[in-house]
Scaffold this motif. Structure first.
Motif, PDB file in Angstrom:
ATOM      1  N   GLY A  61      44.140  37.012  41.307  1.00 42.53           N
ATOM      2  CA  GLY A  61      42.786  37.550  41.441  1.00 42.53           C
ATOM      3  C   GLY A  61      41.805  36.498  41.909  1.00 42.53           C
ATOM      4  O   GLY A  61      40.901  36.767  42.711  1.00 42.53           O
ATOM      5  N   ALA A  62      41.995  35.266  41.425  1.00 42.96           N
ATOM      6  CA  ALA A  62      41.098  34.186  41.809  1.00 42.96           C
ATOM      7  C   ALA A  62      41.235  33.867  43.295  1.00 42.96           C
ATOM      8  O   ALA A  62      40.238  33.721  44.010  1.00 42.96           O
ATOM      9  N   VAL A  63      42.462  33.792  43.763  1.00 43.75           N
ATOM     10  CA  VAL A  63      42.690  33.500  45.181  1.00 43.75           C
ATOM     11  C   VAL A  63      42.127  34.641  46.038  1.00 43.75           C
ATOM     12  O   VAL A  63      41.471  34.424  47.067  1.00 43.75           O
ATOM     13  N   TRP A  78      32.797  33.142  39.013  1.00 41.94           N
ATOM     14  CA  TRP A  78      32.536  31.938  39.811  1.00 41.94           C
ATOM     15  C   TRP A  78      33.753  31.024  39.870  1.00 41.94           C
ATOM     16  O   TRP A  78      34.067  30.455  40.916  1.00 41.94           O
ATOM     17  N   VAL A  79      34.440  30.851  38.744  1.00 44.59           N
ATOM     18  CA  VAL A  79      35.632  29.991  38.775  1.00 44.59           C
ATOM     19  C   VAL A  79      36.645  30.578  39.748  1.00 44.59           C
ATOM     20  O   VAL A  79      37.271  29.868  40.530  1.00 44.59           O
ATOM     21  N   GLY A  80      36.771  31.911  39.729  1.00 46.63           N
ATOM     22  CA  GLY A  80      37.711  32.564  40.643  1.00 46.63           C
ATOM     23  C   GLY A  80      37.355  32.274  42.086  1.00 46.63           C
ATOM     24  O   GLY A  80      38.216  31.925  42.888  1.00 46.63           O
ATOM     25  N   ILE A  81      36.064  32.393  42.394  1.00 49.52           N
ATOM     26  CA  ILE A  81      35.620  32.120  43.764  1.00 49.52           C
ATOM     27  C   ILE A  81      35.960  30.688  44.152  1.00 49.52           C
ATOM     28  O   ILE A  81      36.310  30.398  45.287  1.00 49.52           O
ATOM     29  N   VAL A  93      44.151  26.098  36.569  1.00 49.41           N
ATOM     30  CA  VAL A  93      42.787  26.371  36.120  1.00 49.41           C
ATOM     31  C   VAL A  93      42.635  27.818  35.669  1.00 49.41           C
ATOM     32  O   VAL A  93      42.226  28.086  34.540  1.00 49.41           O
ATOM     33  N   HIS A  94      43.000  28.754  36.544  1.00 51.63           N
ATOM     34  CA  HIS A  94      42.805  30.139  36.134  1.00 51.63           C
ATOM     35  C   HIS A  94      43.843  30.589  35.123  1.00 51.63           C
ATOM     36  O   HIS A  94      43.615  31.519  34.360  1.00 51.63           O
ATOM     37  N   THR A  95      45.000  29.901  35.109  1.00 50.25           N
ATOM     38  CA  THR A  95      45.971  30.167  34.051  1.00 50.25           C
ATOM     39  C   THR A  95      45.326  29.884  32.702  1.00 50.25           C
ATOM     40  O   THR A  95      45.401  30.692  31.769  1.00 50.25           O
ATOM     41  N   ILE A  96      44.655  28.733  32.611  1.00 49.12           N
ATOM     42  CA  ILE A  96      44.044  28.350  31.337  1.00 49.12           C
ATOM     43  C   ILE A  96      42.853  29.256  31.026  1.00 49.12           C
ATOM     44  O   ILE A  96      42.658  29.657  29.880  1.00 49.12           O
ATOM     45  N   VAL A  97      42.070  29.606  32.055  1.00 49.03           N
ATOM     46  CA  VAL A  97      40.965  30.552  31.823  1.00 49.03           C
ATOM     47  C   VAL A  97      41.534  31.851  31.245  1.00 49.03           C
ATOM     48  O   VAL A  97      40.989  32.421  30.304  1.00 49.03           O
ATOM     49  N   SER A  98      42.666  32.307  31.799  1.00 50.99           N
ATOM     50  CA  SER A  98      43.235  33.570  31.312  1.00 50.99           C
ATOM     51  C   SER A  98      43.713  33.433  29.869  1.00 50.99           C
ATOM     52  O   SER A  98      43.730  34.406  29.126  1.00 50.99           O
ATOM     53  N   VAL A 125      47.863  40.213  50.492  1.00 53.52           N
ATOM     54  CA  VAL A 125      48.947  39.867  49.564  1.00 53.52           C
ATOM     55  C   VAL A 125      48.417  39.749  48.140  1.00 53.52           C
ATOM     56  O   VAL A 125      48.927  40.398  47.215  1.00 53.52           O
ATOM     57  N   THR A 126      47.358  38.941  47.965  1.00 47.95           N
ATOM     58  CA  THR A 126      46.859  38.725  46.601  1.00 47.95           C
ATOM     59  C   THR A 126      46.244  40.008  46.054  1.00 47.95           C
ATOM     60  O   THR A 126      46.382  40.301  44.864  1.00 47.95           O
ATOM     61  N   GLY A 127      45.602  40.785  46.913  1.00 45.93           N
ATOM     62  CA  GLY A 127      45.028  42.061  46.472  1.00 45.93           C
ATOM     63  C   GLY A 127      46.116  43.005  45.989  1.00 45.93           C
ATOM     64  O   GLY A 127      45.931  43.725  45.007  1.00 45.93           O
TER      65      GLY A 127
END
Lengths: 470, 172
Positions: A262-264, A83-86, A234-239, A302-304
């Motif tokens: 991955g989040a983007v 969900w955070v990624g979304i 945000v996702h840096t810290i989640v990781s 690109v992100t994929g």
């Protein structure tokens, strides 16, 4: 305000300022359609399931989940990270693309930001409930501690996460609402009676004066400047919740950029899933054009590809490190008991987005919708693979275990989708789903009719440049 | 307090810019211009001062950063230092993420609060606007009627394509 006619029009058809207002505000003023009622009813039913599961969980304890001593993070943290990624696309669209002056952002930023906020709400429920006793969740904040002098531990990435997610939620909400104020005033000035009273309260007395717009633009620009590093943090810290541990498969320095990409990736997939339905149901094809979908697909590509390269890099590093535990963890991902999750992830995340190299597929709405669903599923499996397959066979083979979710976890997942869609349906009914003022501000440069005028003045054959619209 | 204003209503933003420039060249002070979306270049044409909100944002950011760093250092370094494997209690690199988040949070909230306060916006505030259509598809130039040559102002507005010119007592 010159714009080259070679640029693709962002608003198709014949348009005017009044027409934009009508197109976007009329669905708010009209009674909901039967499709809205149907979708809303299903969402609320799923939300009911969530309440049931969470109620049972709270009265009984987290033992009702399928977690065990070895696999102590399961669907809860998988869903949290998913969900955070979304929730990464919305602020990326509104902040990063604002700094890059990407005009196509104006048609999709409002709904993408709404989606971000709702996704972060869904994400927040998981750590809240995983903490076991949500009624004392305020202990995560650095409050003057009356139970002893021990403060919250600022060395812990889990605490960083609390600050990152709550800041991200607050700033996204504020950014979204600041942008909503002028549009709420537009609704207010057309309304009568109770609706006028409500939208009057919500629009804070907005008057559209030059001074207000000047301040509005300053605030938007600075908020965008703040939200850009924020969304990456945000996702840096989640990781880091994973990367700072010593679990093989988690202990990797590649995690922050890999998680952000991955989040983007998953965020844009969810935006496409929702917008493809919304533009059709709410008849917004003139604003969310095929071109908008095309550019979002390029971001997915690109992100994929970054995510795909990260998967391969992880494997290379596991082999190259010569650490037997690390090597085993990755072999176990591919060929261990959870092989199906791994291969689902690889198929959905690495292979499907590569189809977007073809322009035909990028512009085929049905294909894009199906691929976006695949990406959503793939990104869920990515989190499942990282969390469960890394944990279930740890350093001590005697404590190896398997994990499967109970009905409570499954209901909570379906229920969180219900919560998300309930909020989204309410948003689509009561708030402008497209940023009205922002779309009006690009009419002079990017509407089809204006581009046609410039093309004529310059002697350019529009049919040749933009065959799909002429 | 309501006052008399000369209001010129336009239906396009380009003539508004020209009209504003022409009115100021002929010595009329523009009270305010209302539009459904921001018109780029209007600030300069009207001679509006730059917003001081970036300065406010910087101050809030500085306050947030100082607060965050001092709070973490005091709590973990001085008030209750913990021995975690003999590592230093003042672990500065560990304080970076939370310091960043608090800085961003305070900057955003402080700046937006300042913005709402400066504009006089709050939930339920009565909008001070000359015409309801300025949030839809019309643009309006407002000039204080007192001390202005009404006929001359109207002529300039009309000449630049105002579709409607009226004198009204409104609160702006």
């Amino acid at each position: 305000m010159y714009e080259s006619p070679l640029r693709r029009p962002l608003i198709t058809g014949k348009t005017s300022y009044a027409k934009i207002t009508d197109d976007i505000v009329t669905p708010i003023e009209a009674a909901p359609t039967k499709w809205w009622y149907l979708g809303f009813a299903i969402s609320v039913a799923a939300l009911g399931l969530w309440l049931l599961a969470v109620g049972y969980l709270l009265f009984t304890g987290v033992g009702v989940w399928g977690l065990n001593k070895t696999v102590d993070w399961g669907w809860d943290i998988t869903n949290f990270v998913w969900w955070v990624g979304i929730g990464h696309a919305g602020t990326l669209i509104s902040a990063v693309l604002l700094l890059f002056r990407q005009k196509w952002r104006t048609a999709v930023n409002r709904s993408a930001e709404a989606m971000t906020i709702f996704a972060v709400i869904c994400a927040g429920t998981y750590p809240l409930l995983h903490a076991g006793r949500p009624w004392v969740i305020y202990w995560v904040f650095p409050l003057p501690n009356t139970y002893g002098s021990l403060w919250a531990n600022f060395n812990s990435p889990l605490l960083w996460d609390v600050f990152a997610i709550s800041t991200y939620f607050t700033v996204s909400l504020v950014f979204w609402y600041v942008g909503l104020i002028p549009d709420l005033a537009t609704i207010r000035d057309r309304a009568k009676g109770l609706r006028k009273t409500i939208y009057n309260a919500l629009s804070f007395g907005w008057n559209g004066s030059a001074k207000a717009w000047q301040r509005f633009e300053t605030v938007s620009l600075i908020l965008a400047g703040l939200a850009t590093p924020l969304v990456l943090s945000v996702h840096t810290i989640v990781s880091m919740d994973f990367a700072t541990s010593v679990i093989p498969g988690w202990h990797t320095t590649i995690f922050p950029p890999y998680f952000v990409a991955g989040a983007v990736f998953s965020g844009f997939a969810m935006v496409l899933t929702l917008l493809i339905i919304m533009r059709k149901v709410m008849r917004l094809e003139e604003y969310i054009t095929i071109y908008h979908i095309d550019v979002m697909n390029k971001i997915i590509l690109v992100t994929g590809s970054i995510v795909g390269s990260a998967y391969i890099t992880e494997f290379f590093m596991a082999w190259y490190s010569a650490v037997p535990f690390e090597r085993y963890a990755f072999m176990n991902r591919m060929f261990g008991p959870y092989w199906w999750a791994y291969w689902a992830m690889m198929t959905c995340n690495v292979i499907t987005p590569q189809l977007f190299w073809s322009q035909k597929i990028r512009r085929n709405i049905t294909a894009v919708f199906i691929i976006s669903i695949f990406v959503n599923i793939g990104m869920w499996f990515e989190r499942f693979v990282i969390i469960v397959t890394s944990l279930h066979r740890d350093y001590l083979p005697s404590s190896w275990a398997m994990y499967s979710p109970t009905w409570v976890e499954i209901s909570m997942f379906i229920g969180s989708l219900g919560l998300f869609f309930t909020l989204f349906f309410l948003f689509a009914k009561f708030l402008p789903v497209i940023a009205i003022a922002e779309v009006k501000s690009i009419v002079k440069t990017s509407a089809e009719q204006e581009i046609a005028k410039t093309a004529e003045a310059e002697g350019i054959d529009l049919k040749e440049v933009h065959p799909q619209i002429a | 307090m309501s006052q008399k204003y000369i209001l010129g209503i336009f239906s396009d933003e380009v003539p508004v810019l020209d009209a504003v420039r022409a009115l100021r060249a002929s010595g009329n002070a523009i009270h305010e211009v209302y539009s459904p979306f921001p018109i780029h270049g209007l600030d300069d044409a009207m001679g509006l001062k730059r917003s001081r909100l970036p300065k406010a944002a910087f101050l809030f950011g500085t306050a947030g950063l100082s607060l965050a760093v001092l709070m973490q250092a005091w709590m973990l370094g001085f008030d209750w230092p913990m021995n975690i494997g003999g590592k230093p209690a003042l672990a500065w690199p560990d304080f970076v993420p939370v310091s960043f988040e608090i800085t961003v949070l305070l900057t955003a909230l402080g700046m937006v609060a300042t913005y709402l306060y400066a504009c006089g916006f709050f939930p339920g505030a009565t909008p001070k606007q000359p015409d309801l259509r300025v949030t839809n598809d019309k643009f309006c130039i407002a000039i204080k009627s007192e001390g202005a040559d009404q006929a001359a102002v109207e002529a300039v507005l009309r000449q630049h394509g105002a579709e409607e010119v009226k004198v009204e007592e409104v609160e702006l």
